[in-house]
Design an enzyme around this catalytic site. Structure first.
Site, PDB file in Angstrom:
ATOM      1  N   SER A 126       0.818  -1.212   0.000  1.00 27.88           N
ATOM      2  CA  SER A 126       0.000   0.000   0.000  1.00 27.88           C
ATOM      3  C   SER A 126       0.849   1.259   0.000  1.00 27.88           C
ATOM      4  O   SER A 126       0.347   2.316  -0.359  1.00 27.88           O
ATOM      5  CB  SER A 126      -0.968   0.022   1.188  1.00 27.88           C
ATOM      6  OG  SER A 126      -0.432  -0.562   2.311  1.00 27.88           O
ATOM      7  N   GLU A 159      -7.012  -1.591  -6.482  1.00 24.17           N
ATOM      8  CA  GLU A 159      -6.277  -0.698  -7.370  1.00 24.17           C
ATOM      9  C   GLU A 159      -5.229  -1.513  -8.123  1.00 24.17           C
ATOM     10  O   GLU A 159      -4.414  -2.202  -7.500  1.00 24.17           O
ATOM     11  CB  GLU A 159      -5.560   0.381  -6.550  1.00 24.17           C
ATOM     12  CG  GLU A 159      -6.497   1.322  -5.831  1.00 24.17           C
ATOM     13  CD  GLU A 159      -5.771   2.316  -4.927  1.00 24.17           C
ATOM     14  OE1 GLU A 159      -6.244   3.454  -4.845  1.00 24.17           O
ATOM     15  OE2 GLU A 159      -4.751   1.962  -4.313  1.00 24.17           O
TER      16      GLU A 159
HETATM   17  P1  NAD Z   1       0.329  -9.615   8.107  1.00 22.43           P
HETATM   18  O1  NAD Z   1       1.404  -9.289   9.058  1.00 22.43           O
HETATM   19  O2  NAD Z   1      -1.030  -9.912   8.617  1.00 22.43           O
HETATM   20  O3  NAD Z   1       0.780 -10.858   7.210  1.00 22.43           O
HETATM   21  C1  NAD Z   1       2.028 -10.949   6.591  1.00 22.43           C
HETATM   22  C2  NAD Z   1       2.371 -12.429   6.440  1.00 22.43           C
HETATM   23  O4  NAD Z   1       3.505 -12.543   5.605  1.00 22.43           O
HETATM   24  C3  NAD Z   1       2.697 -13.124   7.754  1.00 22.43           C
HETATM   25  O5  NAD Z   1       1.919 -14.289   7.869  1.00 22.43           O
HETATM   26  C4  NAD Z   1       4.197 -13.444   7.620  1.00 22.43           C
HETATM   27  O6  NAD Z   1       4.549 -14.664   8.256  1.00 22.43           O
HETATM   28  C5  NAD Z   1       4.357 -13.548   6.124  1.00 22.43           C
HETATM   29  N1  NAD Z   1       5.702 -13.268   5.637  1.00 22.43           N
HETATM   30  C6  NAD Z   1       6.562 -12.317   6.037  1.00 22.43           C
HETATM   31  N2  NAD Z   1       7.672 -12.339   5.272  1.00 22.43           N
HETATM   32  C7  NAD Z   1       7.504 -13.334   4.366  1.00 22.43           C
HETATM   33  C8  NAD Z   1       8.275 -13.823   3.293  1.00 22.43           C
HETATM   34  N3  NAD Z   1       9.461 -13.309   2.989  1.00 22.43           N
HETATM   35  N4  NAD Z   1       7.779 -14.857   2.564  1.00 22.43           N
HETATM   36  C9  NAD Z   1       6.567 -15.378   2.844  1.00 22.43           C
HETATM   37  N5  NAD Z   1       5.792 -14.958   3.855  1.00 22.43           N
HETATM   38  C10 NAD Z   1       6.255 -13.944   4.603  1.00 22.43           C
HETATM   39  O7  NAD Z   1       0.306  -8.394   7.064  1.00 22.43           O
HETATM   40  P2  NAD Z   1      -0.930  -7.858   6.204  1.00 22.43           P
HETATM   41  O8  NAD Z   1      -1.659  -6.845   6.998  1.00 22.43           O
HETATM   42  O9  NAD Z   1      -1.648  -8.991   5.617  1.00 22.43           O
HETATM   43  O10 NAD Z   1      -0.166  -7.038   5.051  1.00 22.43           O
HETATM   44  C11 NAD Z   1       0.453  -7.672   3.981  1.00 22.43           C
HETATM   45  C12 NAD Z   1       0.729  -6.662   2.880  1.00 22.43           C
HETATM   46  O11 NAD Z   1      -0.503  -6.053   2.489  1.00 22.43           O
HETATM   47  C13 NAD Z   1       1.648  -5.521   3.254  1.00 22.43           C
HETATM   48  O12 NAD Z   1       2.411  -5.161   2.136  1.00 22.43           O
HETATM   49  C14 NAD Z   1       0.689  -4.419   3.620  1.00 22.43           C
HETATM   50  O13 NAD Z   1       1.248  -3.131   3.480  1.00 22.43           O
HETATM   51  C15 NAD Z   1      -0.395  -4.645   2.596  1.00 22.43           C
HETATM   52  N6  NAD Z   1      -1.718  -4.104   2.957  1.00 22.43           N
HETATM   53  C16 NAD Z   1      -2.191  -4.268   4.227  1.00 22.43           C
HETATM   54  C17 NAD Z   1      -3.450  -3.765   4.527  1.00 22.43           C
HETATM   55  C18 NAD Z   1      -4.035  -3.911   5.911  1.00 22.43           C
HETATM   56  O14 NAD Z   1      -4.964  -3.166   6.254  1.00 22.43           O
HETATM   57  N7  NAD Z   1      -3.573  -4.849   6.717  1.00 22.43           N
HETATM   58  C19 NAD Z   1      -4.226  -3.135   3.529  1.00 22.43           C
HETATM   59  C20 NAD Z   1      -3.709  -3.041   2.245  1.00 22.43           C
HETATM   60  C21 NAD Z   1      -2.446  -3.532   1.969  1.00 22.43           C
END
Ligand code: NAD
Length: 509
Positions: A126, A159
C-alpha cells in the site's frame, strides 16, 4: 508479454503471505472459482490460513450467506504449500508479505527463478513503489500492484498499479482478475498513495488544520462533518479508529514522498499524541477517551431560548440570502428587510469561502452583531453558525436560539475562511482534481476508488460538480487569499473546468 485470460479455467493463483490480506485475497479468489495455493515463510501459517478460511466458508454457509456446495467447492480450491517452488505452475502470484522493500525485492527475485515466464507477479503493497519493488528483476515488466483493502471480502475495490516498466497487458489481466473476484478494479500509475491513500489525504489534514486554528473542538468538527457533509465518521473518530500509529506515519510519508507538498502537510498535534501513546480507540484514548469500547460523549448545549428582535440578511450571495430568508421565516423570526440593518438587528452573512470578518467588513456591518451561516451544506440536520472575533456572546446566543428553534442542533464556531464543511470538501475535491491532472487515474476511477475505498458519501469529482466547480474554486481562492497558504492553491484541472463550465469528470483527449 502473453498473459492468460483471467476468465480462463482452471486459473492458478499463488498467494505469498498468509496474514490478514493474503487470507482475504485467498477467500475471494476461491469463491470466484480460482485455484489458490497459499504460502507463508512461517511454518504452518499457510495450513492454518486454509483451515481458518474453511471455517469461514462453513460459517457463511450456516448463516445462509453461501450455498453449502459453493462453500465446499471454495474450500477444495485452497491448497497450503510449504515451499516457494510449489508455486511454479501458477499463472499469477499475489504477494502480501510484510511492508518492507528489501523483503519484497528478495522474494520477487526468488519468485522470478521459480515461476513460468508468463506468470504475472503482483504486489499488494500500500505504500511502497511498485517500480522500486520490480527494480533489479530480470523481467520487471511483469510486475504490477494489486492493492486490496482490509477487510478484503467487504471492501470491494482493488487498485491495479502500473509501475514505470509494467507492460500494459499485465495491468489489463489484473483488472479482469479483480472483476472476476467481484471487485471494482481501478487503474492507477505508480505514485505515492496510488488513488485511495492519496485522495484520502485531505480529510484528516484539513480537519487537523481547523483544530489547530482553534475554529472548533474536535468533537464539534466531527459532528459538523457527519451531519452537514454526510461523512459516516468524523475525521477524529476515524483517526481514533485507524489508530495514529498507522495513520500518522502515512500522513508524513505521503507528504515527504511528494517533496513537502503543502496540500498534504500534517499537523504537529498527531505526532505529539503518538509520542504520548494517545493513538486512539485501541489504546483507550486518542482524541476521545474510551471506556468499555464506548467513546466519551460530549453533550450539546441545550437549545437557547434567546431570539433576536429582527434579522437582517446580506444579499451578496443570492442563493445564500434566499436560503437564510426562508429559514428565518420557517423558524418564526422577524426579518429586517431594510437595505441597511437596523440598530438592533442580528446580521447574517452567507460566505462563499470568505470568513465572517471579511463579509462584515466588505459590507460595513457591525462585527459585534454579525454571524455567518453555512448555506452550502445540509441545514436540516445541523446548522453551523460562525462568528467574527468581535461577535458578542449575546449575538451568538440569539443566533443559536433562532437557528435551533425547530430542535435542529446548532454548532457555533470561530471565524474560518470556508467555514468547516465547504473548506474540508473543497480540499478533498482539489486533491482529486490534481490526481486527475497528473493523470494518475481516470476521473471516473478516482470517484469509484474514493467512494468504495474511503466510504465518502460521493466521489470527490461528482461532489465538486454538485457544489459547482466555480463555487469550489471560489472557496479555495478565498482560503488561499485569507491564509496565504499554498495548501489551498487550486488545481489547474479545477480552474479550467470551472472556467469552461463543464463537469470535473471531463477528461482531456
Ligand atoms: P500480516 O502481518 O497480517 O501478514 C504478513 C504475512 O507474511 C505473515 O503471515 C508473515 O509470516 C508472512 N511473511 C513475512 N515475510 C515473508 C516472506 N518473505 N515470505 C513469505 N511470507 C512472509 O500483514 P498484512 O496486513 O496482511 O499485510 C500484507 C501486505 O498487504 C503488506 O504489504 C501491507 O502493506 C499490505 N496491505 C495491508 C493492509 C491492511 O490493512 N492490513 C491493507 C492493504 C495492503
Amino acid at each position: 508479454m502473453q498473459t492468460i485470460n483471467a476468465a480462463s479455467d482452471p486459473l492458478y493463483l499463488a498467494i505469498v503471505g498468509a496474514g490478514t490480506m493474503g487470507r482475504g485475497i485467498a477467500q475471494i479468489a476461491a469463491q470466484a472459482g480460482v485455484q489458490v495455493r497459499l504460502f507463508d515463510a512461517k511454518a504452518g501459517a499457510a495450513a492454518q490460513g486454509v483451515k481458518d478460511l474453511a471455517d469461514t466458508f462453513e460459517r457463511l454457509a450456516q448463516k445462509g450467506k453461501l450455498d453449502p456446495q459453493a462453500a465446499a467447492a471454495a474450500t477444495a480450491r485452497l491448497q497450503p504449500v510449504e515451499a516457494l517452488t510449489d508455486l511454479a505452475p501458477c499463472n499469477v502470484v499475489v504477494e502480501a508479505v510484510v511492508e518492507d522493500l528489501a523483503v519484497k525485492r528478495r522474494l520477487f527475485a526468488e519468485l522470478e527463478e521459480t515461476v513460468r515466464p508468463d506468470c504475472v507477479l503482483a504486489t499488494n503493497t500500500s505504500s511502497l513503489s511498485v517500480t522500486a519493488i520490480a527494480a533489479g528483476l530480470k523481467h520487471p515488466q511483469r510486475v504490477a500492484g494489486f492493492h486490496f483493502f482490509n477487510p478484503v471480502p467487504l471492501m470491494k475495490i482493488v487498485e491495479v498499479v502500473d509501475g514505470l516498466l509494467t507492460e500494459p497487458s499485465v495491468g489489463d489481466f489484473l483488472l479482469q482478475l479483480g472483476r472476476r473476484f467481484g471487485h471494482t478494479a481501478v487503474r492507477a500509475k505508480d505514485t505515492p498513495g496510488f488513488i485511495v491513500n492519496h485522495a484520502g489525504r485531505g480529510y484528516g489534514t484539513e480537519a487537523l488544520r481547523l483544530l489547530a486554528e482553534g475554529v472548533a473542538e474536535f468533537h464539534q468538527l466531527d459532528r459538523i462533518l457527519r451531519d452537514t457533509a454526510g461523512f459516516k465518521l468524523g475525521p477524529f473518530e476515524l483517526m481514533d479508529l485507524t489508530a495514529l500509529d498507522v495513520s500518522h506515519p502515512v500522513m508524513e510519508s505521503i507528504y515527504h514522498q511528494y517533496y513537502e507538498e503543502p496540500r498534504f502537510r500534517p499537523q504537529p498535534l498527531t505526532r505529539q499524541m503518538l509520542a504520548a501513546g494517545l493513538v486512539g480507540r485501541k489504546a483507550g484514548r486518542g482524541f476521545y477517551r474510551y471506556a468499555d469500547g464506548q467513546a466519551e460523549r460530549f453533550d450539546e448545549a441545550p437549545a437557547s431560548p434567546a431570539r433576536p428582535p429582527r434579522v437582517w440578511v446580506s444579499r451578496r450571495h443570492e442563493p445564500g440570502h434566499r436560503c437564510v430568508v426562508a429559514l428565518v421565516r420557517a423558524l418564526g423570526g422577524t426579518l429586517d428587510e431594510g437595505a441597511r440593518p437596523a440598530a438592533d438587528s442580528l446580521c447574517i452573512v452567507t460566505p462563499l469561502g470568505h470568513d465572517a470578518t471579511t463579509c462584515a467588513a466588505a459590507e460595513g456591518l457591525d462585527a459585534r452583531r454579525t454571524v455567518a451561516l453555512d448555506t452550502l451544506f445540509e441545514t436540516g440536520r445541523r446548522r453551523v453558525v460562525m462568528g467574527t472575533p468581535l461577535t458578542s456572546a449575546e449575538t451568538r446566543e440569539q443566533a443559536r436560539g433562532l437557528f435551533g428553534a425547530d430542535g435542529v442542533p446548532v454548532s457555533v464556531i470561530r471565524d474560518s475562511a470556508g467555514l468547516v464543511a465547504p473548506r474540508v470538501v473543497a480540499t478533498i475535491v482539489n486533491i482529486a482534481c490534481e490526481i486527475a491532472q497528473q493523470r494518475i487515474a481516470a476521473p471516473a476511477d478516482i470517484d469509484r476508488a474514493v467512494t468504495l475505498g474511503l466510504g465518502y458519501p460521493r466521489g470527490p469529482l461528482a461532489w465538486g460538480d454538485q457544489l459547482g466547480a466555480p463555487t469550489v474554486l471560489t472557496v479555495l481562492e478565498q482560503l488561499h487569499g485569507t491564509t496565504g497558504d499554498p495548501r489551498y492553491r487550486a488545481s489547474p484541472w479545477l480552474k479550467r473546468r470551472a472556467q469552461l463550465g463543464v463537469s470535473l469528470l471531463t477528461d482531456e483527449e
